[in-house]
Design an enzyme around this catalytic site. Sequence first.
Site, PDB file in Angstrom:
ATOM      1  N   GLU A  42       0.859  -1.181   0.000  1.00 47.84           N
ATOM      2  CA  GLU A  42       0.000   0.000   0.000  1.00 47.84           C
ATOM      3  C   GLU A  42       0.898   1.235   0.000  1.00 47.84           C
ATOM      4  O   GLU A  42       1.770   1.365   0.868  1.00 47.84           O
ATOM      5  CB  GLU A  42      -0.895  -0.004   1.241  1.00 47.84           C
ATOM      6  CG  GLU A  42      -1.937   1.095   1.245  1.00 47.84           C
ATOM      7  CD  GLU A  42      -2.870   1.003   2.442  1.00 47.84           C
ATOM      8  OE1 GLU A  42      -3.736   1.888   2.575  1.00 47.84           O
ATOM      9  OE2 GLU A  42      -2.716   0.060   3.250  1.00 47.84           O
ATOM     10  N   ARG A 267       4.365 -13.380   9.382  1.00 46.74           N
ATOM     11  CA  ARG A 267       5.123 -12.167   9.087  1.00 46.74           C
ATOM     12  C   ARG A 267       6.331 -12.072  10.018  1.00 46.74           C
ATOM     13  O   ARG A 267       6.428 -12.797  11.008  1.00 46.74           O
ATOM     14  CB  ARG A 267       4.236 -10.931   9.219  1.00 46.74           C
ATOM     15  CG  ARG A 267       3.819 -10.614  10.625  1.00 46.74           C
ATOM     16  CD  ARG A 267       2.689  -9.591  10.675  1.00 46.74           C
ATOM     17  NE  ARG A 267       2.992  -8.423   9.865  1.00 46.74           N
ATOM     18  CZ  ARG A 267       2.117  -7.448   9.626  1.00 46.74           C
ATOM     19  NH1 ARG A 267       0.887  -7.529  10.095  1.00 46.74           N
ATOM     20  NH2 ARG A 267       2.449  -6.405   8.915  1.00 46.74           N
ATOM     21  N   LYS A 277       3.171   0.936  10.329  1.00 47.26           N
ATOM     22  CA  LYS A 277       3.311   2.167   9.546  1.00 47.26           C
ATOM     23  C   LYS A 277       2.770   3.367  10.304  1.00 47.26           C
ATOM     24  O   LYS A 277       3.310   4.473  10.203  1.00 47.26           O
ATOM     25  CB  LYS A 277       2.589   2.024   8.205  1.00 47.26           C
ATOM     26  CG  LYS A 277       3.347   1.226   7.165  1.00 47.26           C
ATOM     27  CD  LYS A 277       2.615   1.280   5.838  1.00 47.26           C
ATOM     28  CE  LYS A 277       3.335   0.486   4.767  1.00 47.26           C
ATOM     29  NZ  LYS A 277       2.606   0.505   3.477  1.00 47.26           N
TER      30      LYS A 277
END
Length: 562
Positions: A42, A267, A277
């Site tokens: 993104e 992850r 983020k």
Amino acid sequence: MSETKNLDEVVSTNFIDDFVKEDMAPGGRTEGMRVHTRFPPEPNGYLHIGHAKAIYVDFGTADRFGGVCNLRMDDTNPTKEDVEYVEAIKEDIHWLGYDWGDRFYYASDYFEDMYKGAEELIEKGLAYVCELTQEEMREMRGDLTTPARSPYRDRPKEESLDLFRRMRAGEFEDGKMTLRARIDLASGNFNMRDPVIYRINHKAHHRTGDKWCIYPMYDYAHPFEDAMECITHSLCSLEFEDHRPFYDWVVENVTLPSKPRQIEFARLGINNTVMSKRKLRALVEGNYVDGWDDPRMPTLCGLRRRGYTPRAIRNFSERNGVSKVNSTVEYAFLEHCLREDLNQHARRVMGVLHPVKLVLTNYPEGKTEMLTVENNPNCPEDGTREVSFSRTLWIEAEDFLTEPVPKYKRLYPGGPECRLKGAYLVKCVGYETDNEGNVTEIHGEFDPDSRGGDPADGRKVKGATLHWVDAETALTAQVRLYDNLFSVESPEEGDFLDYLSETSLEVLEGCKLEQGLRDAKPGESFQFMRQGYFCVDSKDAKPGAPVFNRSVKLKDSFKPGK
């Protein structure tokens, strides 16, 4: 582009490879097709070390099978997306050594197709326009024993289709309506309880401008994009496992050119840092760090500026493996991978970070000689270099004491001979101080018959080997010593800003370096002997005003199998 490989040629390195082999085998789901993956970031921030693992999985899986991997910007939310992030993402992936060829896409490329797919779902009775607010939707969500509710679920499809088209036309304000999939309000998987697939957002998009005021939710857009690009295997992090039923539902109920398979993996988590983020943006916008590329940040651009190499990060990603279980990796292991790489490739030089003057009283005044020293013993092809040597040198302040402590083997009055690296044996014969008692100059005598200073000459010396820099030719530079940004192993627990370390950056002025570093290029790495690995700062270093960042200390704190 590599050729598709025979399955017998592919050595499985993880469970994803096993699934792919199963699908590609005779009679399998994708028999005869080329393995096709994608990396879909993104564009609302910079990539970090966690993304490096996803990049390794997506591009690496395709490469092992002779397939291809797309790069796709997931730009379905215009609120915080920016072209700046798009370009930074592309730069970081190329820096790591991966390439997507001509397969660069945006989710927004498919906005019209997604809209038509949504109309198809409405016409099939599989989607409806809902007028519940977010708060009302939460209140009617139900629990494990109580189904969710929506008074608009049985709205006639003709009415929903009309309202959806008016939503697109901009007739309604933000939050007034949503489009929801009509699946199962009693499902034990809450992601299947009629999830929202479109919402109203009157905000300009960085690519489409004001063309759209409704945007698809990621869970709807994700399978749609994969199918439009004929992705065979959609590799996602583990939090998408519970979303997979909806992924499959979209693929099965919308007319699409292919049916991709979603596979989830754990992850990457690392201690002593944050990788959200939102939190990284807070550090930047709150001026707690020097931008996204601050060398203390876990962003790829920050690691690059600090001196991390693509090889070190790829090795780190590969050696961590791919699993279905979340775990946290020691930051020390990332440092270990960098240290391994730089130990093989970085040129050795001498740099004095806390300089004090050493004057060799028996060395001829005005004389300068050139000494030949080895660049990197682990890399013979790197050859040798010449360094100048004269009467006045710079050495580390810690290499001298007026009164020695027990087991101190460096310079002090009346102490043992020490070796000056690659030069001569020297002993201390005195020193000078200022009015406050600070040592300003050390006096020493050198042995002219010990040129080279190599322990192989057979002379046994009780003192240590010291690094030094010729004061006549020394380069004066700023050196930045970086350490962990956070003082605790798990800053994610609690208010992470409370754990910012006060010692994460120490700036040293007036450091003395070998003259050969005058021509060092931004990003170039060196080992400062006895000090650590350093690189030229790519942002602040200027001609005549060099700046070096410490990438990693020499001492390896990582213990395999710990």
